[in-house]
Design a protein around this motif. Structure first.
Motif, PDB file in Angstrom:
ATOM      1  N   ILE A  43       0.872  -1.176   0.000  1.00 47.80           N
ATOM      2  CA  ILE A  43       0.000   0.000   0.000  1.00 47.80           C
ATOM      3  C   ILE A  43       0.907   1.224   0.000  1.00 47.80           C
ATOM      4  O   ILE A  43       1.717   1.408   0.916  1.00 47.80           O
ATOM      5  N   ILE A  44       0.784   2.049  -1.020  1.00 46.12           N
ATOM      6  CA  ILE A  44       1.586   3.269  -1.120  1.00 46.12           C
ATOM      7  C   ILE A  44       0.664   4.450  -0.868  1.00 46.12           C
ATOM      8  O   ILE A  44      -0.275   4.698  -1.632  1.00 46.12           O
ATOM      9  N   THR A  45       0.893   5.171   0.223  1.00 43.02           N
ATOM     10  CA  THR A  45       0.057   6.328   0.539  1.00 43.02           C
ATOM     11  C   THR A  45       0.893   7.349   1.293  1.00 43.02           C
ATOM     12  O   THR A  45       2.038   7.073   1.669  1.00 43.02           O
ATOM     13  N   ASP A  46       0.312   8.549   1.509  1.00 44.53           N
ATOM     14  CA  ASP A  46       1.108   9.601   2.156  1.00 44.53           C
ATOM     15  C   ASP A  46       0.891   9.617   3.660  1.00 44.53           C
ATOM     16  O   ASP A  46       0.096   8.853   4.208  1.00 44.53           O
ATOM     17  N   TYR A  49      -2.254   9.137   5.903  1.00 42.50           N
ATOM     18  CA  TYR A  49      -2.973   7.870   5.973  1.00 42.50           C
ATOM     19  C   TYR A  49      -2.117   6.665   6.378  1.00 42.50           C
ATOM     20  O   TYR A  49      -2.653   5.564   6.510  1.00 42.50           O
ATOM     21  N   THR A  50      -0.818   6.857   6.554  1.00 47.41           N
ATOM     22  CA  THR A  50       0.040   5.688   6.783  1.00 47.41           C
ATOM     23  C   THR A  50      -0.323   4.938   8.068  1.00 47.41           C
ATOM     24  O   THR A  50      -0.328   3.706   8.092  1.00 47.41           O
ATOM     25  N   GLU A  51      -0.644   5.676   9.134  1.00 46.56           N
ATOM     26  CA  GLU A  51      -0.992   5.007  10.390  1.00 46.56           C
ATOM     27  C   GLU A  51      -2.297   4.234  10.241  1.00 46.56           C
ATOM     28  O   GLU A  51      -2.405   3.076  10.672  1.00 46.56           O
ATOM     29  N   ALA A  52      -3.293   4.890   9.609  1.00 44.39           N
ATOM     30  CA  ALA A  52      -4.569   4.202   9.395  1.00 44.39           C
ATOM     31  C   ALA A  52      -4.378   2.981   8.510  1.00 44.39           C
ATOM     32  O   ALA A  52      -4.946   1.913   8.779  1.00 44.39           O
ATOM     33  N   ALA A  53      -3.602   3.129   7.445  1.00 43.01           N
ATOM     34  CA  ALA A  53      -3.371   2.003   6.544  1.00 43.01           C
ATOM     35  C   ALA A  53      -2.694   0.848   7.266  1.00 43.01           C
ATOM     36  O   ALA A  53      -3.014  -0.323   7.029  1.00 43.01           O
ATOM     37  N   ASP A  54      -1.773   1.166   8.164  1.00 43.37           N
ATOM     38  CA  ASP A  54      -1.077   0.118   8.907  1.00 43.37           C
ATOM     39  C   ASP A  54      -2.035  -0.629   9.832  1.00 43.37           C
ATOM     40  O   ASP A  54      -1.898  -1.837  10.045  1.00 43.37           O
ATOM     41  N   ASN A  55      -3.042   0.089  10.342  1.00 42.62           N
ATOM     42  CA  ASN A  55      -4.030  -0.550  11.222  1.00 42.62           C
ATOM     43  C   ASN A  55      -5.057  -1.361  10.434  1.00 42.62           C
ATOM     44  O   ASN A  55      -5.587  -2.359  10.946  1.00 42.62           O
ATOM     45  N   GLU A  56      -5.351  -0.939   9.211  1.00 48.84           N
ATOM     46  CA  GLU A  56      -6.432  -1.542   8.436  1.00 48.84           C
ATOM     47  C   GLU A  56      -5.969  -2.628   7.474  1.00 48.84           C
ATOM     48  O   GLU A  56      -6.787  -3.414   7.008  1.00 48.84           O
ATOM     49  N   PHE A  61       0.277  -7.405   3.590  1.00 43.24           N
ATOM     50  CA  PHE A  61       0.534  -6.103   2.982  1.00 43.24           C
ATOM     51  C   PHE A  61       1.519  -5.282   3.807  1.00 43.24           C
ATOM     52  O   PHE A  61       1.540  -5.368   5.036  1.00 43.24           O
ATOM     53  N   VAL A  62       2.303  -4.495   3.110  1.00 44.04           N
ATOM     54  CA  VAL A  62       3.251  -3.572   3.721  1.00 44.04           C
ATOM     55  C   VAL A  62       2.846  -2.155   3.318  1.00 44.04           C
ATOM     56  O   VAL A  62       2.457  -1.917   2.168  1.00 44.04           O
ATOM     57  N   VAL A  63       2.934  -1.218   4.246  1.00 45.15           N
ATOM     58  CA  VAL A  63       2.604   0.180   3.974  1.00 45.15           C
ATOM     59  C   VAL A  63       3.888   0.959   3.722  1.00 45.15           C
ATOM     60  O   VAL A  63       4.836   0.882   4.502  1.00 45.15           O
ATOM     61  N   VAL A  64       3.910   1.718   2.639  1.00 46.82           N
ATOM     62  CA  VAL A  64       5.068   2.531   2.276  1.00 46.82           C
ATOM     63  C   VAL A  64       4.639   3.990   2.179  1.00 46.82           C
ATOM     64  O   VAL A  64       3.660   4.312   1.504  1.00 46.82           O
TER      65      VAL A  64
END
Length: 350
Positions: A43-46, A49-56, A61-64
């Motif tokens: 998941i590539i986001t700014d 949203y990185t914290e939310a993406a990491d929780n969701e 998946f890895v958040v970048v």
């Protein structure tokens, strides 16, 4: 997604449609990209949203953080994965975004995915079905409440605002789509925009509304009459109701979309109102309000078990008014699990 890549002969896919991003990765923010290859799921986001993406995020998946720019990161991943055939959402991506991805990321061959990712959302999981049932139950409650609010002198905009307020009061996080409230002659327009027209005795009032609950949409339509209904109003209403009930009775897994549409269309046509029913009978609902498959004269798709789909015939007569009745439910092996429980007999508001 490994089988998807294999079936499509792809090395990777780049996903940017917010609904597909969520369905695939779990990320609800809808900003950035999801990149999937044989080697990674990202998941590539700014930073918003990185914290939310990491929780969701779904498992694997890895958040970048995209502060280095989305295209630089995608270029790096594609080069590392030796990804030459990269799928993209041609039904969603603009030409500008397409050229940017192709030129800046160095994708050798960008393959259009059509609606193949959208179709992966067609069959709902048990969890998704529960969210959709809850969303529709909120709509039922809003309709029950608005019946006490309707009266001559109230404007269409005020009715729309009351429906929206009541849905949020009962647990909705937002709207599934822009609320439609159409009164009197305005009700002959299937997607009329609510205005300052005041409800009057003798009006049809068509209300098409839905909410969002845990990201999933609801959709229902009810038509009532302010005061006593006239004979023609009763006739039109009963034809629409007959058309809807007949279609619902015929739904089960394996039916063809156009066949269900034609059941309603034929009833309306035999009653002499065929020219006044011009839209498809229904559409699938999920994370987005209009998904696939659908009940439409042009749809030859088989409707699968687990699809959640609306049934919404209507008759719309310019200068007179119109009626639409819409329910939403899940297609089962042997029938239709209707999530909408609001009454469907013609209601007169006194």
């Amino acid at each position: 997604m490994e089988n998807f890549l294999k079936d499509k002969n792809l090395d990777a896919i780049v996903v940017s449609d917010p609904y597909n991003m969520r369905h695939i990765s779990g990320f609800r923010g809808g900003e950035g990209y999801v990149y999937i290859s044989k080697n990674r799921k990202v998941i590539i986001t700014d930073s918003r949203y990185t914290e939310a993406a990491d929780n969701e995020k779904n498992e694997g998946f890895v958040v970048v953080d995209s502060r280095r720019s989305d295209t630089d990161i995608l270029k790096e991943f594609a080069a590392s994965d030796k990804a030459e055939n990269v799928g993209f959402e041609d039904l969603f991506v603009t030409y500008s975004d397409y050229t940017s991805l192709k030129e800046k990321c160095g994708f050798r061959n960008m393959v259009p995915l059509g609606d193949s990712l959208n179709r992966r959302r067609s069959i709902k999981t048990p969890e998704e079905l529960e969210y959709l049932k809850k969303a529709e139950a909120i709509g039922d409650r809003a309709f029950e409440c608005v019946l006490e609010y309707l009266k001559p002198g109230v404007t269409e905009l005020e009715v729309a605002a009351y429906l929206e307020y009541t849905m949020k009061l009962n647990g909705a996080s937002g709207l599934g789509f822009e609320t439609i409230v159409a009164s009197g002659p305005n009700s002959s327009m299937p997607h009329a925009v609510p205005g300052n027209r005041k409800l009057q005795n003798g009006d049809f009032v068509t209300m098409d509304f839905g909410c969002n609950y845990e990201g999933y949409c609801s959709d229902m339509t009810r038509t009532v009459v302010i005061g006593k209904a006239g004979d023609k109003q009763k006739e039109i209403y009963n034809v629409v109701l007959e058309a809807q009930l007949a279609a619902i009775d015929a739904i089960k897994a394996g039916v063809i979309g156009c066949d269900i549409h034609n059941i309603s269309a034929d009833i309306i046509a035999k009653a002499g109102y065929g020219e006044y029913f011009g839209h498809g009978l229904g559409h699938s609902v999920g994370l987005f309000i209009h998904e696939v498959p659908a009940f439409s004269p042009r749809v030859k798709d088989v409707i699968p078990e687990g699809a959640v789909i609306t049934v919404e015939p209507g008759i719309y007569i310019p200068g007179f008014g119109g009626v639409r009745i819409e329910d939403m439910g899940a297609v089962t092996k042997d029938g239709y699990d209707n999530f909408t429980h609001s009454p469907k007999e013609l209601i007169e508001i006194f």
